[in-house]
Design a protein around this motif. Structure first.
Motif, mmCIF file in Angstrom:
data_model
loop_
_atom_site.group_PDB
_atom_site.id
_atom_site.type_symbol
_atom_site.label_atom_id
_atom_site.label_comp_id
_atom_site.label_asym_id
_atom_site.label_seq_id
_atom_site.Cartn_x
_atom_site.Cartn_y
_atom_site.Cartn_z
ATOM 1 N N PRO A 132 -39.703 -70.690 -41.905
ATOM 2 C CA PRO A 132 -39.234 -69.392 -42.419
ATOM 3 C C PRO A 132 -39.508 -69.250 -43.918
ATOM 4 O O PRO A 132 -39.217 -70.157 -44.693
ATOM 5 N N VAL A 133 -40.085 -68.121 -44.300
ATOM 6 C CA VAL A 133 -40.297 -67.785 -45.713
ATOM 7 C C VAL A 133 -39.726 -66.387 -45.916
ATOM 8 O O VAL A 133 -40.291 -65.408 -45.419
ATOM 9 N N VAL A 134 -38.621 -66.292 -46.613
ATOM 10 C CA VAL A 134 -37.960 -65.008 -46.842
ATOM 11 C C VAL A 134 -37.819 -64.793 -48.348
ATOM 12 O O VAL A 134 -37.786 -65.763 -49.112
ATOM 13 N N PRO A 135 -37.745 -63.541 -48.791
ATOM 14 C CA PRO A 135 -37.596 -63.307 -50.234
ATOM 15 C C PRO A 135 -36.360 -64.012 -50.782
ATOM 16 O O PRO A 135 -35.291 -63.974 -50.182
ATOM 17 N N SER A 136 -36.523 -64.664 -51.919
ATOM 18 C CA SER A 136 -35.386 -65.328 -52.547
ATOM 19 C C SER A 136 -34.451 -64.288 -53.152
ATOM 20 O O SER A 136 -34.774 -63.095 -53.244
ATOM 21 N N THR A 137 -33.304 -64.739 -53.567
ATOM 22 C CA THR A 137 -32.359 -63.884 -54.302
ATOM 23 C C THR A 137 -32.151 -64.425 -55.715
ATOM 24 O O THR A 137 -31.159 -64.085 -56.366
ATOM 25 N N LEU A 138 -33.085 -65.243 -56.187
ATOM 26 C CA LEU A 138 -32.890 -65.903 -57.482
ATOM 27 C C LEU A 138 -32.800 -64.886 -58.617
ATOM 28 O O LEU A 138 -31.891 -64.944 -59.449
ATOM 29 N N LEU A 139 -33.727 -63.943 -58.662
ATOM 30 C CA LEU A 139 -33.708 -62.951 -59.737
ATOM 31 C C LEU A 139 -32.518 -62.013 -59.592
ATOM 32 O O LEU A 139 -31.926 -61.595 -60.594
ATOM 33 N N LEU A 168 -39.825 -66.951 -54.046
ATOM 34 C CA LEU A 168 -39.761 -66.263 -55.336
ATOM 35 C C LEU A 168 -40.885 -65.239 -55.457
ATOM 36 O O LEU A 168 -40.669 -64.119 -55.934
ATOM 37 N N LEU A 169 -42.095 -65.593 -55.028
ATOM 38 C CA LEU A 169 -43.203 -64.641 -55.059
ATOM 39 C C LEU A 169 -42.858 -63.372 -54.285
ATOM 40 O O LEU A 169 -43.136 -62.259 -54.749
ATOM 41 N N LEU A 170 -42.253 -63.524 -53.117
ATOM 42 C CA LEU A 170 -41.873 -62.348 -52.332
ATOM 43 C C LEU A 170 -40.835 -61.509 -53.074
ATOM 44 O O LEU A 170 -40.913 -60.275 -53.072
ATOM 45 N N GLU A 171 -39.874 -62.170 -53.716
ATOM 46 C CA GLU A 171 -38.875 -61.402 -54.471
ATOM 47 C C GLU A 171 -39.530 -60.672 -55.633
ATOM 48 O O GLU A 171 -39.235 -59.488 -55.883
ATOM 49 N N VAL A 172 -40.439 -61.321 -56.329
ATOM 50 C CA VAL A 172 -41.142 -60.683 -57.442
ATOM 51 C C VAL A 172 -41.973 -59.508 -56.941
ATOM 52 O O VAL A 172 -41.981 -58.422 -57.558
ATOM 53 N N ILE A 173 -42.685 -59.687 -55.838
ATOM 54 C CA ILE A 173 -43.511 -58.597 -55.284
ATOM 55 C C ILE A 173 -42.637 -57.392 -54.954
ATOM 56 O O ILE A 173 -42.986 -56.241 -55.266
ATOM 57 N N ALA A 174 -41.476 -57.635 -54.333
ATOM 58 C CA ALA A 174 -40.574 -56.530 -53.987
ATOM 59 C C ALA A 174 -40.050 -55.826 -55.238
ATOM 60 O O ALA A 174 -39.996 -54.584 -55.293
ATOM 61 N N ILE A 175 -39.663 -56.585 -56.241
ATOM 62 C CA ILE A 175 -39.158 -55.984 -57.483
ATOM 63 C C ILE A 175 -40.248 -55.162 -58.155
ATOM 64 O O ILE A 175 -40.015 -54.021 -58.595
ATOM 65 N N LEU A 229 -39.758 -63.664 -63.599
ATOM 66 C CA LEU A 229 -40.350 -62.399 -63.161
ATOM 67 C C LEU A 229 -41.831 -62.336 -63.489
ATOM 68 O O LEU A 229 -42.632 -61.769 -62.736
ATOM 69 N N SER A 230 -42.222 -62.957 -64.606
ATOM 70 C CA SER A 230 -43.629 -62.972 -65.022
ATOM 71 C C SER A 230 -44.414 -64.101 -64.385
ATOM 72 O O SER A 230 -45.617 -64.239 -64.640
#
Length: 320
Positions: free
Chosen positions: A300-307, A93-100, A45-46
């Motif tokens: 395609p670049v989509v938000p990950s679901t890793l977090l 991952l960057l997209l997922e972090v930005i959304a969170i 996340l950081s």
């Protein structure tokens, strides 16, 4: 009334990994697995990229492998190559972090994540033609062909800034340096190389032979995508960093300021078919950002679901 354990589960679902890790031992007794999982998740996340691949045996192997795909190798010969093989997992991952960060209204770290995305975006554009994400051990020989000014320090005909010239010079030899030099290069100079490559193919006023290795039928498309990548770094959205504590000021942008800056950025980017992708309504908190990254990457670049998946694993550990 919620029990203390229920509260920890709620925090885990809100990605408050640091809080869960700090409080778990006082609630669940033996909390070592929970603490290790929280430490692992907080690094992601950081965007603490040096430590993504740190061992965390409490975390399922598939989650650790997905995290390693986003990290830079810490030695010149380390395998697998992670984000030097492909930047797509890192951008997801960057997209997922930005959304969170947006949903948690943590706008200062959100702007910092956007700044990181802007720095390496030219390499995302180059990945389809390089066959890697800018691995210094795999630069094409044509980059330094006769007549190339790439990496030539002090050449006044070159449009690279002095820091870019220095970084370009270093990237050509860093794969033969010890691990300490390799890590120092990625800490300070690799993002400069990304910008230098973008300038070479999309913005150079006196082109040399540095880009002649790119097949002619692919060069125009690459130049367009790299041009948009360079333009993204100059948008009002990315410039918000200079009004945040991670920049040079002391203010934190409000949600309204972020939204307004992104809308102005979308208008500025919509000058060609690649930049126009930012105008899509793709359901992201900053609508069109995944579509823009996809257009620049030509993939395609989509938000990950890793977090999210780590959060779900953590909830499972917290349930009685």
């Amino acid at each position: 009334m919620e029990t203390a354990r229920d509260l920890l589960i709620s925090l885990a679902r809100r990605y408050a990994f640091g809080d869960v890790g700090a409080l778990a031992s006082g609630v669940v007794g033996e909390a070592s697995d929970i603490e290790a999982t929280c430490e692992f998740a907080q690094r992601l996340l950081s965007l603490d990229a040096e430590d993504f691949a740190a061992e965390a045996r409490a975390v399922p192997g598939d989650l650790r492998r997905r995290a390693r795909a986003c990290t830079m190798p810490q030695t010149p010969r380390e395998q697998p190559r992670g984000a030097l093989e492909s930047l797509l997992p890192a951008y997801e991952l960057l997209l997922e972090v930005i959304a969170i960060r947006w949903h948690r209204r943590e706008l200062s770290p959100m702007v910092a994540a956007l700044h990181i995305a802007s720095e390496y975006l030219p390499l995302l554009a180059f990945e389809p033609v390089l066959g890697s994400a800018g691995d210094p051990a795999r630069w094409p020989e044509g980059l330094t062909a006769p007549g190339s000014r790439f990496g030539v320090i002090g050449d006044r005909e070159c449009d690279h800034t002095k820091p870019e010239q220095s970084a370009a010079n270093r990237t050509l030899r860093v794969a033969g340096e010890p691990a300490e030099g390799w890590r120092a290069y990625f800490d300070r100079q690799h993002s400069q190389v990304a910008g230098a490559l973008g300038t070479c193919v999309a913005a150079c006023r006196k082109p040399c032979t540095a880009m002649d290795w790119v097949e002619p039928d692919r060069r125009e498309d690459l130049a367009l995508r790299a041009r948009v990548a360079l333009a993204f770094a100059e948008t009002p959205l990315v410039r918000l960093r200079h009004a945040a504590p991670v920049g040079h000021g002391f203010g934190v942008p409000s949600p309204e300021e972020v939204t307004e800056a992104w809308e102005r950025s979308r208008v500025g980017l919509a000058k060609n078919e690649v930049g126009q992708e930012a105008s899509r309504q793709d359901g992201f908190p900053l609508p069109g950002l995944p579509s823009l990254f996809s257009a620049v990457a030509s993939a395609p670049v989509v938000p990950s679901t890793l977090l999210t998946d780590i959060s779900n694993h953590l909830v499972g550990l917290l349930r009685p």
